[in-house]
Scaffold this motif. Structure first.
Motif, mmCIF file in Angstrom:
data_model
loop_
_atom_site.group_PDB
_atom_site.id
_atom_site.type_symbol
_atom_site.label_atom_id
_atom_site.label_comp_id
_atom_site.label_asym_id
_atom_site.label_seq_id
_atom_site.Cartn_x
_atom_site.Cartn_y
_atom_site.Cartn_z
ATOM 1 N N SER A 167 0.827 -1.199 0.000
ATOM 2 C CA SER A 167 0.000 0.000 0.000
ATOM 3 C C SER A 167 0.866 1.256 0.000
ATOM 4 N N ASP A 168 0.216 2.406 -0.143
ATOM 5 C CA ASP A 168 0.921 3.682 -0.004
ATOM 6 C C ASP A 168 0.881 4.156 1.446
ATOM 7 N N SER A 169 0.272 3.343 2.317
ATOM 8 C CA SER A 169 0.210 3.643 3.747
ATOM 9 C C SER A 169 0.453 2.342 4.499
ATOM 10 N N TRP A 170 1.515 2.280 5.289
ATOM 11 C CA TRP A 170 1.854 1.029 5.980
ATOM 12 C C TRP A 170 0.777 0.620 6.972
ATOM 13 N N ILE A 171 0.189 1.599 7.673
ATOM 14 C CA ILE A 171 -0.818 1.250 8.659
ATOM 15 C C ILE A 171 -2.109 0.765 7.989
ATOM 16 N N ALA A 172 -2.449 1.367 6.837
ATOM 17 C CA ALA A 172 -3.620 0.898 6.091
ATOM 18 C C ALA A 172 -3.370 -0.499 5.529
ATOM 19 N N GLU A 173 -2.136 -0.765 5.132
ATOM 20 C CA GLU A 173 -1.785 -2.094 4.617
ATOM 21 C C GLU A 173 -1.964 -3.154 5.696
ATOM 22 N N TYR A 174 -1.442 -2.884 6.889
ATOM 23 C CA TYR A 174 -1.594 -3.854 7.979
ATOM 24 C C TYR A 174 -3.056 -4.011 8.384
ATOM 25 N N ALA A 175 -3.790 -2.902 8.402
ATOM 26 C CA ALA A 175 -5.211 -2.984 8.763
ATOM 27 C C ALA A 175 -5.975 -3.807 7.733
ATOM 28 N N THR A 176 -5.696 -3.580 6.448
ATOM 29 C CA THR A 176 -6.323 -4.374 5.385
ATOM 30 C C THR A 176 -6.014 -5.855 5.564
ATOM 31 N N ASN A 177 -4.742 -6.168 5.779
ATOM 32 C CA ASN A 177 -4.333 -7.567 5.904
ATOM 33 C C ASN A 177 -4.998 -8.269 7.079
ATOM 34 N N SER A 178 -5.386 -7.511 8.091
ATOM 35 C CA SER A 178 -6.008 -8.116 9.273
ATOM 36 C C SER A 178 -7.378 -8.703 8.963
#
Length: 482
Positions: free
Chosen positions: A368-379
């Motif tokens: 993602s272009d946002s690491w926190i959004a990437e981790y949240a998505t993956n959850s």
């Protein structure tokens, strides 16, 4: 004074939790979404000072306060007349019902929620990526004769942005009315360019300017829309902002996006939507005339609704439309989204559909272009995989398209991500298209994107490290305020 000096931190902590507990009480009394409320409460109690700052910047409910009034626009006689003209007769509605079967339930939902009219006489062109969009847009701007209206989350005066703004200056010098509404957080335009636009006679206003002295919750509610209306006849909407990243000019990362060009009756809905924003950002009591809603010569008959949602709507219109479309799918649902941080309703709808032996496929970015959004998505992905949803991670670059296709007869393209922010906080807009040919073309886009994806497998995904899962869990906890 000596006592205060010796006990300054204890005093500050007591003050912090006094204010924090007051904020917690306010959250409970407002009956905020439980997940969001819990996130704020945990932040307020577990993060001294920082929790208060986050709540100060992001926690206020403008939807409840009703500061985004649209009555000045919607009560004008011209707008009322246009809305009445967009009403369909029973025969036209039956034609759409026969085509869509259960998918037609979206139509009355949006009408009852927001008086969003179904329009029939439209011609639609799906646009893949920013470079194609700007070629078409620049040509339409060159041919414009009366007015050009733009509403964007991001406008930057980099290479593509400067080219667009210079072209608008040229058209302003020819006597056209040009209005631009930009989001104050997302956009970045130099003072020099702003002076040039003003000198050219272009009106431009920022949406909810953010200054730390008076920002409070203004940082939270943003205008995430991307709308262009040209002469009241041509409209654009979708995921592509005005920045070099969207035309792959930087060559550092491929950017994949989807937009749509509309000619016909639905442009009137985009125009009305723009005027509601313009009234808010400018403060002008603009007299809206019939000149902004000219007759069109569109011969195509593609049914289309413009769905808008934001703090100025009583319901989460776009989320509800997506939910109804998913729950009424008979064969398949294909979703592309850069951020998948949904509410429980959407998650449950997708799980139930997949467990009912329907085909459910979702494309999200691998990076993602946002690491926190990437981790949240993956959850969220493991619970989808367990239900039988096929999840694909896009590897060619960053996929920013926000699209959905249902059963090959209904599709949507717009600005709305599959996340809490788009569903409940930001101003968003989607084109809901009820047409087999357009849905088929968007399915081709989807299948082509699958060629650049990795399909997730449940067992290997479950084997992620405990550290990764912990980060995902924390990011997910923050999801309602991302």
């Amino acid at each position: 004074m000596e006592f205060f000096k010796n006990h300054i931190w204890q005093i500050l902590i007591v003050l912090n939790y006094t204010v924090a507990l007051s904020a917690v009480l306010t959250i409970l009394l407002k009956k905020v979404n439980p997940t969001k409320a819990l996130s704020y409460i945990i932040g307020l109690l577990a993060l001294p000072f920082l929790g208060l700052l986050i709540y100060y910047l992001f926690g206020q409910e403008y939807r409840k306060n009703k500061i985004f009034s649209r009555k000045q626009v919607l009560n004008q006689s011209t707008i009322k007349r246009i809305q009445n003209e967009l009403e369909l007769d029973a025969k036209e509605i039956n034609v759409v019902d026969d085509l869509l079967d259960q998918k037609s339930k979206v139509i009355p939902l949006l009408y009852n929620n927001e008086k969003s009219k179904l329009t029939i006489n439209n011609d639609i062109k799906l646009i893949k990526n920013g470079d194609e969009k700007f070629k078409l847009l620049f040509k339409d701007i060159e041919d414009a004769e009366h007015h050009i209206h733009l509403e964007y989350f991001i406008i930057k005066d980099d290479k593509i942005g400067t080219e667009l703004l210079n072209l608008l200056c040229k058209k302003a010098s020819e006597g056209l009315e040009i209005r631009i509404a930009i989001d104050d957080v997302g956009s970045s335009i130099t003072s020099k360019m702003k002076r040039k636009l003003k000198d050219c006679g272009i009106e431009m206003y920022p949406f909810m300017p953010v200054r730390f002295s008076n920002s409070t919750g203004k940082m939270n509610y943003r205008d995430h829309r991307k709308i262009v209306v040209i002469d009241g006849k041509i409209g654009y909407v979708g995921g592509v902002n005005v920045s070099d990243a969207y035309v792959n000019a930087n060559n550092d990362r491929y950017w994949r996006d989807t937009h749509v060009r509309i000619v016909g009756e639905a442009v009137k809905q985009l125009q009305i939507l723009f005027f509601t924003t313009w009234d808010f950002v400018s403060g002008d009591e603009l007299k809206i005339s019939k000149a902004y809603f000219p007759e069109h010569n569109c011969k195509e008959n593609i049914p289309l609704q413009i769905a808008a949602s934001g703090p100025d709507t009583d319901w989460s219109n776009i989320m509800e439309a997506i939910f109804v479309a998913i729950t009424n799918a008979d064969d398949h649902v294909y979703i592309t989204t850069p951020y998948f941080i949904p509410n429980s309703e959407i998650v449950t709808a997708l799980q139930v559909l997949a467990r009912s032996n329907k085909e459910v496929k979702i494309i999200v970015p691998k990076t993602s272009d946002s690491w926190i959004a990437e981790y949240a998505t993956n959850s969220y992905l493991e619970m989808l995989l367990e239900a039988g949803v096929e999840v694909y991670q896009y590897t060619k670059g960053f996929i920013h398209a926000k699209t959905m296709v249902v059963d090959g007869v209904f599709c949507t393209v717009g600005t709305t991500n599959m996340d809490y922010r788009s569903f409940n906080i930001n101003f968003e807009v989607n084109a809901l298209i009820y047409n087999k040919n357009i849905s088929s073309e968007l399915t081709e886009f989807f299948n082509d994107d699958l060629k650049h994806c990795e399909k997730l497998q449940l067992k290997s995904w479950q084997a992620r490290s405990k550290r990764t899962k912990l980060i995902e869990a924390v990011a997910r906890l923050m999801a309602p305020i991302l």
